[in-house]
Each structure stands twice: as C-alpha cells, then as structure tokens.
Design a protein around this motif. Structure first.
Motif, PDB file in Angstrom:
ATOM      1  N   THR A   1       0.840  -1.195   0.000  1.00 52.07           N
ATOM      2  CA  THR A   1       0.000   0.000   0.000  1.00 52.07           C
ATOM      3  C   THR A   1       0.874   1.243   0.000  1.00 52.07           C
ATOM      4  OG1 THR A   1      -1.684  -1.154   1.283  1.00 52.07           O
ATOM      5  CG2 THR A   1      -1.809   1.249   1.223  1.00 52.07           C
ATOM      6  N   PRO A   2       0.669   2.169  -0.924  1.00 51.39           N
ATOM      7  CA  PRO A   2       1.487   3.374  -0.955  1.00 51.39           C
ATOM      8  C   PRO A   2       1.404   4.138   0.368  1.00 51.39           C
ATOM      9  CG  PRO A   2       0.143   3.195  -2.937  1.00 51.39           C
ATOM     10  CD  PRO A   2      -0.339   2.143  -1.989  1.00 51.39           C
ATOM     11  N   VAL A   3       2.446   4.891   0.665  1.00 50.82           N
ATOM     12  CA  VAL A   3       2.498   5.645   1.908  1.00 50.82           C
ATOM     13  C   VAL A   3       1.412   6.724   1.916  1.00 50.82           C
ATOM     14  CG1 VAL A   3       3.902   7.242   3.271  1.00 50.82           C
ATOM     15  CG2 VAL A   3       4.961   5.232   2.221  1.00 50.82           C
ATOM     16  N   PHE A   4       0.706   6.817   3.024  1.00 52.88           N
ATOM     17  CA  PHE A   4      -0.325   7.846   3.155  1.00 52.88           C
ATOM     18  C   PHE A   4       0.333   9.150   3.575  1.00 52.88           C
ATOM     19  CE2 PHE A   4      -3.218  10.156   6.045  1.00 52.88           C
ATOM     20  CZ  PHE A   4      -4.161  10.529   5.115  1.00 52.88           C
TER      21      PHE A   4
ATOM     22  N   HIS B   1      -3.862   6.544  -8.480  1.00 52.79           N
ATOM     23  CA  HIS B   1      -3.122   5.394  -7.957  1.00 52.79           C
ATOM     24  C   HIS B   1      -1.706   5.384  -8.515  1.00 52.79           C
ATOM     25  CE1 HIS B   1      -3.386   3.296 -11.815  1.00 52.79           C
ATOM     26  NE2 HIS B   1      -4.671   3.611 -11.844  1.00 52.79           N
TER      27      HIS B   1
ATOM     28  N   GLN C   1       6.021   5.499  -4.129  1.00 58.13           N
ATOM     29  CA  GLN C   1       5.394   5.857  -2.854  1.00 58.13           C
ATOM     30  C   GLN C   1       4.748   7.250  -2.886  1.00 58.13           C
ATOM     31  OE1 GLN C   1       5.274   3.495  -0.097  1.00 58.13           O
ATOM     32  NE2 GLN C   1       5.677   2.366  -1.955  1.00 58.13           N
TER      33      GLN C   1
ATOM     34  N   PRO D   1       2.039  10.019  -2.775  1.00 52.96           N
ATOM     35  CA  PRO D   1       0.701  10.050  -2.173  1.00 52.96           C
ATOM     36  C   PRO D   1      -0.379   9.992  -3.247  1.00 52.96           C
ATOM     37  CG  PRO D   1       2.118  11.711  -1.181  1.00 52.96           C
ATOM     38  CD  PRO D   1       2.865  11.169  -2.365  1.00 52.96           C
ATOM     39  N   THR D   2      -1.383   9.176  -3.045  1.00 53.39           N
ATOM     40  CA  THR D   2      -2.437   8.967  -4.037  1.00 53.39           C
ATOM     41  C   THR D   2      -3.809   8.945  -3.378  1.00 53.39           C
ATOM     42  OG1 THR D   2      -2.383   6.551  -3.816  1.00 53.39           O
ATOM     43  CG2 THR D   2      -0.887   7.544  -5.445  1.00 53.39           C
TER      44      THR D   2
ATOM     45  N   SER E   1      -4.222   5.517  -1.682  1.00 53.51           N
ATOM     46  CA  SER E   1      -3.672   5.383  -0.330  1.00 53.51           C
ATOM     47  C   SER E   1      -4.550   6.099   0.687  1.00 53.51           C
ATOM     48  CB  SER E   1      -2.239   5.915  -0.278  1.00 53.51           C
ATOM     49  OG  SER E   1      -2.192   7.307  -0.522  1.00 53.51           O
TER      50      SER E   1
ATOM     51  N   ALA F   1      -8.104  -2.269   0.988  1.00 58.65           N
ATOM     52  CA  ALA F   1      -6.776  -2.705   0.547  1.00 58.65           C
ATOM     53  C   ALA F   1      -6.790  -4.073  -0.121  1.00 58.65           C
ATOM     54  CB  ALA F   1      -5.806  -2.708   1.716  1.00 58.65           C
TER      55      ALA F   1
END
Length: 307
Positions: A69-72, A99, A106, A108-109, A112, A122
């Motif tokens: 999961t990409p970094v929030f 996305h 990484q 932010p998207t 995320s 997720a």
C-alpha cells in the motif's frame, strides 16, 4: 516487509516464475510480474527478471515484496460525498493522482487515502496492491466525484457497469471559443498518438468514443459546457473538444491556453450515477464546482458585463 523464501517442491516444479511468485506472495500475476521486473525476485541467490523462467526442483525462490500500500500523506484530505457498506464516493481534488503505477512508487495517491479511511479496501479489486477498490479513474488535473468499491462484489458490479456504459458520468468544463451549436455529439475514435505516447488522438483505427455536450453559458471567447460520456476513454473529453477546435482552458497538452487557469485543467466530474451493487436502486451523487473554477467563471462574467 521480510523477504519470502521457499524451496521449490513438486507443487511449483516447472511453473513460470510469475505464477510461482503469485502463489508464494499471494498477489495477482500482474503484481508478481512487476515485482520480478523491479529485480526483487531471486532464484538460487541470483536476480531473475524473466517472468517466463521455469522453476526446477530444489530451486531456492526468494521474493522481497515492497509494501503493498502506498504511503499515506497526512495532508491528503478527501471530502466524502457518499458512504455505505459497498461504496465510497469521494470528491477528488485536482492535483492528486488516483493510484501509483508501480509497487515501488510511494507518491501520495487517492488510493492510499481511501485505504486510510477504510483499511478493508486494501484487498478489493483486480490489482489491490496498486489500485485498491479503484474501478475507474480521473486524470490528475481533474476534480470531482469518483467512486471506490468497498467490497469485491461491489467492485465486480461497478466494473461491469463501466464496461457496459451503464454509468452516468457528467462533467463541467470551460472551453475556448464559442460553440456554434447549443448542444451536440462528438463521435470520434480515440487511440494513442503515435507522435507522443503520453497523448491520445483521434485516429481511424482507435476505440469507439462518444461525448455529448450542452452549452450552459457563453462568455466572450469561451463556453461553459456540460459533457456526458457514453464511453470513457483516456483523455476523452480533452481530446474530443480539442478536435472540434475548442480545447479546455488550462489544457496545455491539447492546445489549451493556461492564462486563465495555470495550475490545472478546467474539467470537473460533476455527476456520477450508478446502479447500487447491493440493492439495485439508482444512486446519483453530485460534486459542486470547486472554488478555483468558480472564480474563473465569476471573472469571465464580470468581464462580459463590463464589455
């Protein structure tokens, strides 16, 4: 995440590397393939980048999965327009990508951010490691209502509605020039521009694409329009309007003048209508025009009044 390590036994004997990684890491084949391409898979201590490599008995397979999961980023704030057991409809701001394209990205998207709202998302989708719950997308520069599936059953239903053109998708845009007609239809096939792979163009052998337009208000040199999609191709509205000589304000990629709007394209997802995947009722959600776009319309109206 700790690397996964397994000695190839009868169950994986002769399997393709991407299939084996998919099984061992419990991810989709496409995610497994990207993991291999990133050099994160070793066979007997050596990096292997061939997805079609066949495994032999006793091979040591090691998979160093990056976070799924990409970094929030805490600065991402999404306005929730609708929320229930199956759906999350959010108001996407311009400038936010939907996305990531690779597991190592990484950035932010929106994806995320929605996982932070509901961690269960997720695991939803065809490729949840990259596109959790995402069955549709909006361009980075486009704002407005966008749907996310909260369950796999909802995802399948919503994806089918997109494929069958059953969803109602209505946009607001400001285009250059004054259209000759108050309403009309643009029926022109779209495909990748051979001169630039990041652009889309009207080409004879492209995919079927239809956009309906209706003029809401006319200004001196500009038209504020409502656009309804029959199909949903990449950059469809932007390319179709440019093709008839009326590029979107701020759309540098397709001939738009950025003088009125420098930081984004004047394109807003105004209405999303769909059949609810659980109870089957028609659901329609509207996103108001954001302040930076409203300000442009006010400026043009004031300019017209002074003329």
């Amino acid at each position: 995440m700790n690397p996964l390590s397994i000695e190839v036994g009868d169950a994986l004997l002769g399997e393709r590397l991407d299939r084996a990684v998919s099984v061992v890491a419990d991810v989709s084949r496409s995610v497994a393939g990207r993991t291999i391409e990133l050099g994160l898979v070793l066979v007997n201590g050596e990096v292997k980048r061939s997805k079609s490599l066949r495994l032999a008995l006793g091979d040591l397979l090691e998979v160093d999965m990056v976070p799924s999961t990409p970094v929030f980023h805490p600065s991402i704030e999404l306005s929730i327009l609708y929320f229930d057991e199956a759906l999350l409809l959010v108001d996407k701001p311009a400038g936010l990508i939907v996305h990531a394209n690779t597991l190592s990205d990484q950035t932010p998207t929106l994806a995320s951010a929605v996982v932070m709202i509901d961690p269960g998302i997720a695991t939803v989708g065809d490729e949840p490691a990259l596109r959790p719950g995402i069955y549709q997308r909006l361009d980075k520069s486009t704002s407005g209502v966008m749907g996310v599936a909260r369950t796999q059953e909802a995802f399948v239903s919503l994806k089918e509605q997109v494929g069958s053109h059953a969803m109602r998708r209505q946009y607001r845009a400001l285009v250059e020039g004054e259209l000759d007609e108050d309403e009309g239809v643009i029926d022109a096939p779209l495909g990748r521009d051979q001169r630039s792979r990041t652009r889309v163009a009207v080409i004879a052998e492209g995919r079927h694409a239809v956009t309906y337009f209706r003029v809401i208000e006319r200004f001196d040199g500009y038209s504020y329009v409502e656009l309804t999609l029959e199909t949903g191709r990449t950059h469809q509205i932007r390319v179709h309007m440019s093709a008839i000589g009326h590029p979107l304000v701020g759309d540098r990629a397709y001939g738009g003048d950025p003088s009125l709007l420098e930081d984004r394209v004047f394109l807003h997802s105004h209405v999303l209508g769909l059949t609810h995947p659980v109870h089957g009722a028609f659901l329609q959600v509207t996103s108001p025009l954001p302040p930076e776009l409203t300000a442009v319309l006010v400026k043009l109206a004031d300019r017209s009044a002074r003329a």
